[in-house]
Write a protein that holds these residues in place. Sequence first.
Motif, short mmCIF file in Angstrom:
data_model
loop_
_atom_site.label_atom_id
_atom_site.label_comp_id
_atom_site.label_asym_id
_atom_site.label_seq_id
_atom_site.Cartn_x
_atom_site.Cartn_y
_atom_site.Cartn_z
N THR A 105 -3.62 5.43 -9.82
CA THR A 105 -4.17 4.12 -10.17
C THR A 105 -5.67 4.26 -10.41
OG1 THR A 105 -4.84 3.45 -7.97
CG2 THR A 105 -2.54 3.05 -8.55
N PRO A 106 -6.31 3.23 -10.92
CA PRO A 106 -7.77 3.31 -11.11
C PRO A 106 -8.53 3.52 -9.80
CG PRO A 106 -6.85 1.47 -12.35
CD PRO A 106 -5.75 1.99 -11.50
N LEU A 107 -7.83 3.42 -8.67
CA LEU A 107 -8.51 3.60 -7.38
C LEU A 107 -8.60 5.09 -7.01
CD1 LEU A 107 -6.93 0.68 -5.35
CD2 LEU A 107 -9.22 0.77 -6.31
N THR A 130 2.38 2.06 -3.34
CA THR A 130 1.46 2.38 -4.42
C THR A 130 0.98 3.82 -4.29
OG1 THR A 130 0.73 0.10 -4.32
CG2 THR A 130 -0.61 1.60 -5.61
N LEU A 168 0.84 -1.21 0.00
CA LEU A 168 0.00 0.00 0.00
C LEU A 168 0.87 1.25 0.00
CD1 LEU A 168 -2.81 1.26 0.18
CD2 LEU A 168 -2.71 1.01 2.65
N LEU A 227 -9.67 6.14 0.40
CA LEU A 227 -9.42 4.70 0.42
C LEU A 227 -8.14 4.33 1.17
CD1 LEU A 227 -10.25 1.86 -1.06
CD2 LEU A 227 -8.19 2.37 -2.32
N PHE A 270 -11.54 6.93 -5.29
CA PHE A 270 -11.91 6.70 -3.88
C PHE A 270 -10.91 7.45 -3.01
CE2 PHE A 270 -13.15 3.07 -6.41
CZ PHE A 270 -14.47 2.87 -6.05
#
Lengths: 194, 202
Positions: free
Chosen positions: B59-61, B54, B51, B67, B64
């Motif tokens: 990223t596609p996250l 990253t 985590l 998150l 959020f």
Amino acid sequence: MEGSARKIKDNAADWHNLLLRWERLNENGFNVAANIVNLRLSQSDQRQLLEESFSPSSPLSARTGAAAELQNECCKLQEIIDKMVTVVTKMQNLVTSQQGIQDLEDFQFGPKGRTFPLFHTWNMKQFELSFVTLWKSFSQELKLKQTILQELAHTGTSDLCMVYLSCWLYQPFIPHQVRLTLEALLLETGHRPL
Amino acid sequence: MSKSAVASVHQALRKNFESLESNQKLWRSTLADCSPLMESLGNLAEQTKALSNTQISSTPLRDFPDLEDRLRFKLSLAIDTVLGKLNEKMSSLQSVRDAISNQVSGVVQLYEQNTDTLDVVAVTERSATTPSIADMLEWLQDAERHYRQQFLRRKALLQTLRPDNVSLLESAPKRWTSLESPSAEDSITDALWKVSFFVESE
């Protein structure tokens, strides 16, 4: 017990069952997601080996075999997500149902509501609040899972794959309070003994 | 005079070895319970590290926004739970260690009270089935020291672990395994073999 009380008590039981169902789907989904990541990472290892050894001819069948397996696992995950969508839709129906009960109560007792609570202490607003809290958590978590499903099989970096997997397993948008909210609801409606 | 002293020390030794044997089993099974916990601690550390490595916003996250914090919180909660379980296991190990220490110090005390009547011959005399009192006391004290040290080392390792220190958590399973001392465990088992006739010869 009848009328609003009956309906709310049934809805609380539905919440309980839906949460259980979600947990089961989540567990199954995690296993499938972990398979996808393993397949995906071993595939990119293989590709690297191929590029290094300059022999693209031989393991072509192995590659298509792995691709078919990957496709298969992705379909399984899609099915699980579809079931999760159904769960969240049912949750939304519960929220709508609660709003309907609220409207009916408003109509019967005016804006101040009942003088005595339906069960132990909660008024209508509190039921609505807890229903909405639960539903919001799960619908946000569902969105996250849908994103993971789209990306999981296309992710090459192992760190990001791991983040996806821990997101799936630890469900960041379903905080511990969700469990407490459900328990409070079950206590209030008499499903759990006081 | 010396005979009754020998008999009472022998009796205490028998009891000691019997309890050492059952405590050894308890120790082993408790340690075995710790292995999967240690493994999941390593896993959680790996996940936390992934985590941190990253950049969620690229990223596609990225849709959020909270998150990362939420996931980090959930991971540290999970680490906390595992650490809690390990601490429970440590208390079981501690009571095994205490039981062994108490027993052994009891028999050593009994021996010391009887040193006037137990001369060198009585203490070193042995037969095919009965090791000498001196040997048996030594084995017991070796065993006691082993469990005392093992407990301290493992406890010290656990005390360094914090949910927010990923590198320590990551290396914890390896360091935990490296604390194993099979030779000391083997010599305790050996000692239990050597006294098996003696323990049964009540």
